[in-house]
Design a protein around this motif. Structure first.
Motif, PDB file in Angstrom:
ATOM      1  N   VAL A 183     110.767  49.595 -26.658  1.00  0.00           N
ATOM      2  CA  VAL A 183     111.014  49.344 -25.246  1.00  0.00           C
ATOM      3  C   VAL A 183     110.609  50.608 -24.497  1.00  0.00           C
ATOM      4  CG1 VAL A 183     112.778  48.890 -23.489  1.00  0.00           C
ATOM      5  CG2 VAL A 183     112.890  47.728 -25.710  1.00  0.00           C
ATOM      6  N   THR A 184     109.885  50.434 -23.406  1.00  0.00           N
ATOM      7  CA  THR A 184     109.422  51.596 -22.658  1.00  0.00           C
ATOM      8  C   THR A 184     110.602  52.386 -22.096  1.00  0.00           C
ATOM      9  OG1 THR A 184     109.201  50.330 -20.601  1.00  0.00           O
ATOM     10  CG2 THR A 184     107.264  50.456 -22.049  1.00  0.00           C
ATOM     11  N   GLU A 185     110.384  53.679 -21.916  1.00  0.00           N
ATOM     12  CA  GLU A 185     111.448  54.548 -21.418  1.00  0.00           C
ATOM     13  C   GLU A 185     111.727  54.310 -19.942  1.00  0.00           C
ATOM     14  OE1 GLU A 185     112.650  59.300 -21.627  1.00  0.00           O
ATOM     15  OE2 GLU A 185     110.566  58.673 -21.913  1.00  0.00           O
ATOM     16  N   HIS A 186     110.732  53.880 -19.202  1.00  0.00           N
ATOM     17  CA  HIS A 186     110.876  53.679 -17.765  1.00  0.00           C
ATOM     18  C   HIS A 186     110.068  52.454 -17.366  1.00  0.00           C
ATOM     19  CE1 HIS A 186     106.833  55.349 -17.441  1.00  0.00           C
ATOM     20  NE2 HIS A 186     107.247  56.388 -18.154  1.00  0.00           N
ATOM     21  N   PRO A 187     110.259  51.959 -16.139  1.00  0.00           N
ATOM     22  CA  PRO A 187     109.495  50.792 -15.684  1.00  0.00           C
ATOM     23  C   PRO A 187     107.985  51.034 -15.726  1.00  0.00           C
ATOM     24  CG  PRO A 187     111.365  51.148 -14.245  1.00  0.00           C
ATOM     25  CD  PRO A 187     111.295  52.351 -15.156  1.00  0.00           C
ATOM     26  N   VAL A 188     107.260  49.946 -15.984  1.00  0.00           N
ATOM     27  CA  VAL A 188     105.801  49.981 -16.036  1.00  0.00           C
ATOM     28  C   VAL A 188     105.279  48.905 -15.090  1.00  0.00           C
ATOM     29  CG1 VAL A 188     103.774  49.706 -17.513  1.00  0.00           C
ATOM     30  CG2 VAL A 188     105.844  50.762 -18.431  1.00  0.00           C
ATOM     31  N   ALA A 189     104.231  49.229 -14.334  1.00  0.00           N
ATOM     32  CA  ALA A 189     103.640  48.256 -13.416  1.00  0.00           C
ATOM     33  C   ALA A 189     102.898  47.189 -14.221  1.00  0.00           C
ATOM     34  CB  ALA A 189     102.688  48.956 -12.440  1.00  0.00           C
ATOM     35  N   LEU A 190     103.403  45.969 -14.183  1.00  0.00           N
ATOM     36  CA  LEU A 190     102.825  44.857 -14.936  1.00  0.00           C
ATOM     37  C   LEU A 190     102.472  43.724 -13.981  1.00  0.00           C
ATOM     38  CD1 LEU A 190     105.365  44.784 -17.898  1.00  0.00           C
ATOM     39  CD2 LEU A 190     103.064  45.764 -17.934  1.00  0.00           C
ATOM     40  N   ARG A 191     101.349  43.084 -14.250  1.00  0.00           N
ATOM     41  CA  ARG A 191     100.932  41.947 -13.424  1.00  0.00           C
ATOM     42  C   ARG A 191     101.408  40.613 -13.990  1.00  0.00           C
ATOM     43  NH1 ARG A 191      94.696  43.212 -11.503  1.00  0.00           N
ATOM     44  NH2 ARG A 191      95.142  45.166 -10.390  1.00  0.00           N
ATOM     45  N   THR A 192     101.893  40.624 -15.217  1.00  0.00           N
ATOM     46  CA  THR A 192     102.330  39.384 -15.863  1.00  0.00           C
ATOM     47  C   THR A 192     103.685  39.596 -16.524  1.00  0.00           C
ATOM     48  OG1 THR A 192     101.146  39.978 -17.887  1.00  0.00           O
ATOM     49  CG2 THR A 192      99.978  38.564 -16.312  1.00  0.00           C
ATOM     50  N   ASP A 193     104.366  38.496 -16.771  1.00  0.00           N
ATOM     51  CA  ASP A 193     105.676  38.554 -17.420  1.00  0.00           C
ATOM     52  C   ASP A 193     105.572  38.637 -18.938  1.00  0.00           C
ATOM     53  OD1 ASP A 193     106.981  38.146 -14.895  1.00  0.00           O
ATOM     54  OD2 ASP A 193     106.501  36.006 -15.057  1.00  0.00           O
ATOM     55  N   PHE A 194     104.489  38.088 -19.476  1.00  0.00           N
ATOM     56  CA  PHE A 194     104.363  38.003 -20.931  1.00  0.00           C
ATOM     57  C   PHE A 194     102.886  37.909 -21.289  1.00  0.00           C
ATOM     58  CE2 PHE A 194     103.620  35.208 -24.582  1.00  0.00           C
ATOM     59  CZ  PHE A 194     104.358  35.840 -25.571  1.00  0.00           C
ATOM     60  N   GLU A 195     102.475  38.674 -22.302  1.00  0.00           N
ATOM     61  CA  GLU A 195     101.090  38.573 -22.769  1.00  0.00           C
ATOM     62  C   GLU A 195     101.017  38.766 -24.273  1.00  0.00           C
ATOM     63  OE1 GLU A 195      98.238  41.127 -20.926  1.00  0.00           O
ATOM     64  OE2 GLU A 195      98.699  40.435 -18.894  1.00  0.00           O
ATOM     65  N   LEU A 196     100.002  38.130 -24.862  1.00  0.00           N
ATOM     66  CA  LEU A 196      99.577  38.406 -26.222  1.00  0.00           C
ATOM     67  C   LEU A 196      98.089  38.707 -26.190  1.00  0.00           C
ATOM     68  CD1 LEU A 196     101.224  35.569 -28.371  1.00  0.00           C
ATOM     69  CD2 LEU A 196     101.962  37.946 -28.188  1.00  0.00           C
ATOM     70  N   THR A 197      97.650  39.671 -26.968  1.00  0.00           N
ATOM     71  CA  THR A 197      96.234  39.968 -27.103  1.00  0.00           C
ATOM     72  C   THR A 197      95.883  39.946 -28.579  1.00  0.00           C
ATOM     73  OG1 THR A 197      96.241  41.337 -25.116  1.00  0.00           O
ATOM     74  CG2 THR A 197      94.414  41.650 -26.647  1.00  0.00           C
ATOM     75  N   TRP A 198      94.881  39.141 -28.916  1.00  0.00           N
ATOM     76  CA  TRP A 198      94.487  38.988 -30.313  1.00  0.00           C
ATOM     77  C   TRP A 198      93.177  39.712 -30.587  1.00  0.00           C
ATOM     78  CZ3 TRP A 198      95.448  33.009 -30.541  1.00  0.00           C
ATOM     79  CH2 TRP A 198      96.808  32.781 -30.816  1.00  0.00           C
ATOM     80  N   GLY A 199      93.219  40.617 -31.561  1.00  0.00           N
ATOM     81  CA  GLY A 199      92.022  41.266 -32.057  1.00  0.00           C
ATOM     82  C   GLY A 199      91.809  40.880 -33.508  1.00  0.00           C
ATOM     83  N   LYS A 200      91.028  41.659 -34.211  1.00  0.00           N
ATOM     84  CA  LYS A 200      90.724  41.389 -35.613  1.00  0.00           C
ATOM     85  C   LYS A 200      91.906  41.833 -36.473  1.00  0.00           C
ATOM     86  CE  LYS A 200      87.368  42.457 -39.257  1.00  0.00           C
ATOM     87  NZ  LYS A 200      86.140  43.218 -39.597  1.00  0.00           N
ATOM     88  N   GLY A 201      92.663  40.881 -36.982  1.00  0.00           N
ATOM     89  CA  GLY A 201      93.811  41.198 -37.831  1.00  0.00           C
ATOM     90  C   GLY A 201      94.900  41.967 -37.114  1.00  0.00           C
ATOM     91  N   ALA A 202      94.985  41.810 -35.801  1.00  0.00           N
ATOM     92  CA  ALA A 202      95.967  42.576 -35.035  1.00  0.00           C
ATOM     93  C   ALA A 202      96.325  41.833 -33.752  1.00  0.00           C
ATOM     94  CB  ALA A 202      95.437  43.975 -34.700  1.00  0.00           C
TER      95      ALA A 202
END
Length: 388
Positions: A183-202
């Protein structure tokens, strides 16, 4: 019907089970082996089925009050292109509630607040139970013992009680993936509530919280037991070149906040979720990979279903038979679906297979994504007749 229950494990499933049992008039002791309730963990998403279970247990509104609805987001590629977008408003219209994101610590606190402090026995370990008496179960505790009409084994994926009850079962298997999260230590500017990013085996994902902070997780294919000396530095090397806000999430994280766990699952389904007067619940019964975000939700379903069965059936054996009949097929089906989702998502490494998957996701209509969530999230909780 009422009685005395011992719940082994003070995690999400164990606490929820205790709440449900107390609602129907049972005396409950929750035995948690941790000596200090540090509320460790990052964050989770709760789908409609988990929230409905919490509603049945009387704590749904308290959870929603500290959670953040997930209306925007979806799945992306490492360079930021969208593969599929999440329509949280459509899910809310279909199910009556959006998915929500919540820190695990906040969820634990809400669940504990619904129980009197004397219910929780901290720093005590249960490694076995005595089932020799047909109508009672004896739970040994540091030279002493608790007698119970029912024992709920909610002691996690490495459940010792499951091993005692089903000694021939192979137990949890390594999924081939390991997860790092924080969990981040402080707030982060985010444009979305939830994301997944798929790479190669990650995979890299984030869940935004109500206070502006966020949970992030990174799932990678890896041999079991491999641990980098500096986990956060390893994540920056692996994911620092991926699209925003991934670098910012890592930058907002303290090195000592990163948790690292290999992902184990019960790849071999259990033949039963009960034995005598003992019920297995949550990861002890059906540990699954996190690819559908259903692990905690299924544990909450277990808790509500167990309480309803005990409230309406004439005997504990009859109630546990009903619990097994209702919960085992559904939860094991969800576990299989989660395994398939991981193999077609984060675990893919062949470039052609990745390209085919990505093309299929881009071409799929938005309603297909909604239907995929509805397939597991549209669950109706049993009604709990409250004790008078």
């Amino acid at each position: 019907m009422g009685g005395r229950a011992v719940v082994v494990g003070g995690g999400i499933g164990g606490l929820a089970a205790a709440i449900g049992l107390r609602l129907i008039g049972w005396e409950v002791t929750v035995v948690e082996r941790a000596r200090v309730l540090a509320d460790v963990g990052a964050g989770i998403s709760l789908h409609a089925n988990g929230l409905r279970a919490l509603d049945a247990l009387g704590v749904g509104e308290a959870v929603r009050a500290v959670a953040r609805p997930q209306y925007t987001g979806g799945t992306r590629t490492p360079d930021g292109r969208w593969l599929a977008r999440m329509d949280g408003a459509a899910l809310e219209r279909a199910l009556g509630t959006p998915i929500v994101g919540i820190p695990r610590a906040a969820l634990h606190r809400v669940l504990r607040a619904a129980l009197p402090p004397e219910c929780l026995l901290v720093g005590a370990e249960v490694s076995s139970v005595d089932r020799s008496h047909p109508t009672r179960v004896r739970v040994p505790l540091d030279g002493d013992a608790l007698d119970a009409d029912l024992v709920v084994a909610a002691d996690g994926v490495g459940s010792r009680l499951r091993t005692q009850l089903f000694p021939r079962h192979p137990g949890p298997a390594y999924s081939g993936s390991t997860v790092l999260r924080a969990v981040t230590e402080h707030p982060v500017a985010l444009r979305t509530d939830f994301e997944l990013t798929w790479g190669k085996g990650a995979e890299f994902g984030h869940i935004a919280f109500a206070d502006g902070r966020a949970e992030w997780h990174a799932v990678v294919n890896s041999p079991a037991g491999v641990r980098p000396a500096d986990a956060l530095a390893a994540m920056r090397r692996r994911f620092g070149g991926w699209h925003a806000p991934i670098p910012a999430l890592l930058e907002a994280t303290r090195p000592d906040a990163v948790l690292h766990h290999d992902i184990h699952e019960l790849a071999t389904p259990l033949p039963a979720f009960t034995a005598g007067r003992i019920a297995l619940l949550g990861d002890a019964a059906h540990a699954m990979t996190p690819n559908l975000g259903q692990g905690a939700c299924q544990a909450l379903e277990d808790a509500a279903t167990l309480a309803a069965a005990l409230a309406t059936e004439p005997t504990v054996p009859a109630a546990l038979s009903r619990y097994d009949t209702e919960r085992r097929p559904r939860s094991q089906s969800v576990a299989r679906a989660a395994r398939r989702a991981g193999r077609m998502g984060q675990q893919l490494t062949h470039p052609l297979a990745i390209a085919v998957r990505n093309t299929a996701l881009r071409l799929a209509p938005s309603r297909a994504t909604v239907q995929a969530v509805l397939r597991h999230g549209d669950w109706a909780p049993p009604r709990l007749p409250l004790a008078r």
